[in-house]
Motif scaffolding. Structure first.
Motif, mmCIF file in Angstrom:
data_model
loop_
_atom_site.group_PDB
_atom_site.id
_atom_site.type_symbol
_atom_site.label_atom_id
_atom_site.label_comp_id
_atom_site.label_asym_id
_atom_site.label_seq_id
_atom_site.Cartn_x
_atom_site.Cartn_y
_atom_site.Cartn_z
ATOM 1 N N SER A 186 49.725 6.513 -23.099
ATOM 2 C CA SER A 186 49.398 7.451 -24.176
ATOM 3 C C SER A 186 49.020 6.684 -25.434
ATOM 4 C CB SER A 186 50.626 8.330 -24.472
ATOM 5 O OG SER A 186 50.940 9.133 -23.367
ATOM 6 N N GLY A 187 48.433 7.400 -26.386
ATOM 7 C CA GLY A 187 48.075 6.780 -27.654
ATOM 8 C C GLY A 187 49.279 6.116 -28.298
ATOM 9 N N VAL A 188 49.105 4.859 -28.713
ATOM 10 C CA VAL A 188 50.186 4.054 -29.284
ATOM 11 C C VAL A 188 49.887 3.820 -30.764
ATOM 12 C CG1 VAL A 188 51.414 1.854 -29.151
ATOM 13 C CG2 VAL A 188 50.523 2.904 -27.051
ATOM 14 N N LEU A 189 50.917 3.993 -31.576
ATOM 15 C CA LEU A 189 50.806 3.772 -33.022
ATOM 16 C C LEU A 189 51.498 2.467 -33.410
ATOM 17 C CD1 LEU A 189 51.707 7.371 -34.293
ATOM 18 C CD2 LEU A 189 49.430 6.408 -33.893
ATOM 19 N N GLU A 205 47.953 -5.250 -39.582
ATOM 20 C CA GLU A 205 49.361 -5.286 -39.174
ATOM 21 C C GLU A 205 49.704 -4.106 -38.270
ATOM 22 O OE1 GLU A 205 51.906 -5.889 -42.580
ATOM 23 O OE2 GLU A 205 50.702 -7.575 -43.273
ATOM 24 N N GLN A 206 49.118 -2.948 -38.541
ATOM 25 C CA GLN A 206 49.336 -1.815 -37.638
ATOM 26 C C GLN A 206 48.730 -2.095 -36.265
ATOM 27 O OE1 GLN A 206 48.540 2.228 -38.855
ATOM 28 N NE2 GLN A 206 49.493 1.931 -40.872
ATOM 29 N N THR A 207 47.553 -2.712 -36.234
ATOM 30 C CA THR A 207 46.911 -3.045 -34.962
ATOM 31 C C THR A 207 47.772 -4.024 -34.178
ATOM 32 O OG1 THR A 207 44.723 -2.706 -35.935
ATOM 33 C CG2 THR A 207 44.816 -3.947 -33.867
ATOM 34 N N GLU A 208 48.289 -5.039 -34.847
ATOM 35 C CA GLU A 208 49.177 -6.019 -34.201
ATOM 36 C C GLU A 208 50.383 -5.313 -33.582
ATOM 37 O OE1 GLU A 208 49.779 -9.690 -32.833
ATOM 38 O OE2 GLU A 208 48.327 -9.529 -34.484
ATOM 39 N N ALA A 219 48.558 7.528 -39.454
ATOM 40 C CA ALA A 219 48.330 6.162 -38.974
ATOM 41 C C ALA A 219 46.904 5.737 -39.290
ATOM 42 C CB ALA A 219 48.565 6.099 -37.467
ATOM 43 N N ARG A 220 46.688 4.438 -39.362
ATOM 44 C CA ARG A 220 45.338 3.890 -39.561
ATOM 45 C C ARG A 220 44.629 3.690 -38.223
ATOM 46 N NH1 ARG A 220 44.586 0.682 -44.271
ATOM 47 N NH2 ARG A 220 42.430 0.760 -43.587
ATOM 48 N N ILE A 221 45.421 3.518 -37.128
ATOM 49 C CA ILE A 221 44.867 3.220 -35.812
ATOM 50 C C ILE A 221 45.783 3.773 -34.719
ATOM 51 C CG2 ILE A 221 45.986 0.938 -35.809
ATOM 52 C CD1 ILE A 221 43.577 -0.052 -34.103
ATOM 53 N N GLU A 222 45.171 4.157 -33.609
ATOM 54 C CA GLU A 222 45.882 4.555 -32.406
ATOM 55 C C GLU A 222 45.059 4.041 -31.231
ATOM 56 O OE1 GLU A 222 47.616 8.562 -30.161
ATOM 57 O OE2 GLU A 222 46.489 8.789 -32.002
ATOM 58 N N ALA A 229 41.210 5.726 -38.369
ATOM 59 C CA ALA A 229 41.112 6.631 -39.511
ATOM 60 C C ALA A 229 39.850 6.313 -40.314
ATOM 61 C CB ALA A 229 42.352 6.517 -40.389
ATOM 62 N N ASP A 230 39.412 5.050 -40.261
ATOM 63 C CA ASP A 230 38.223 4.620 -40.995
ATOM 64 C C ASP A 230 37.459 3.604 -40.156
ATOM 65 O OD1 ASP A 230 36.293 3.682 -42.761
ATOM 66 O OD2 ASP A 230 37.714 3.264 -44.378
ATOM 67 N N LEU A 231 36.250 3.949 -39.745
ATOM 68 C CA LEU A 231 35.449 3.061 -38.896
ATOM 69 C C LEU A 231 35.078 1.761 -39.611
ATOM 70 C CD1 LEU A 231 34.476 3.102 -36.010
ATOM 71 C CD2 LEU A 231 32.331 4.110 -36.780
#
Length: 183
Positions: free
Chosen positions: A88-91, A107-110, A173-176, A138-140
């Protein structure tokens, strides 16, 4: 070629029956199970057996690890089914605190990748067995920054991937990232 249930039924009506089909599978399945084909020069091939599985739940297993954040709703961290793992989508949440490691997309991606790694490990898979990922941003404009972190985790050949900018992500979140891995 697309087949409709009516077309299959008409075709099957002209073919010999292959045997009984349980009523719960419906008319289309019954028709499909009795299809036979005529090849070149009029030779008959058939009947073609249709195999419809009604026991999908029997091959589905939830994956759960405390080393990654718990699901935020009524879904599993991952599901193992038929030699595949669907994560599933991970935050980028710290699994101990349930809070984001920072507001920084790198840091969120890490943290997303670490969390995903723990879920993959709990399922018997690894980064090298991932065949497809989907990244939601959230922002390309963060695409390049995310790639720098993401690229460190996947050995060649890298998995197939889609990346989208979305209107919003859970908890802002900024990324999932979600993925599919082969077992």
């Amino acid at each position: 070629m697309a087949w409709s249930a009516a077309a299959v039924s008409r075709f099957a009506a002209a073919s010999p029956a292959a045997g009984p089909v349980p009523a719960r599978l419906g008319a289309a399945a019954a028709a499909a199970s009795s299809i036979s084909f005529a090849g070149a020069r009029g030779r008959r091939f058939g009947p073609v057996a249709a195999s419809l599985s009604t026991s999908a739940a029997a091959v589905k297993e939830a994956v759960q690890t405390e080393k990654a954040p718990a699901a935020l709703g009524p879904y599993s961290q991952a599901i193992k089914a038929n030699n595949l793992v669907f994560v599933s989508g991970v935050l980028g949440l710290n699994p101990e605190t349930g809070k984001f490691v920072s507001e920084n997309v790198e840091e969120q991606t890490e943290q997303v990748m670490k969390n995903m790694g723990e879920i993959l490990k709990a399922s018997g898979a690894s980064y090298s067995s991932v065949v497809k990922t989907t990244i939601m941003l959230a922002d390309l404009q963060d695409f390049k920054k995310v790639n720098e972190v993401y690229g460190k985790y996947f050995p060649a050949p890298a998995p197939a991937r889609s990346t989208y900018q979305v209107a919003a992500l859970p908890l802002n979140a900024r990324i999932e990232i979600e993925c599919i891995a082969a077992l």
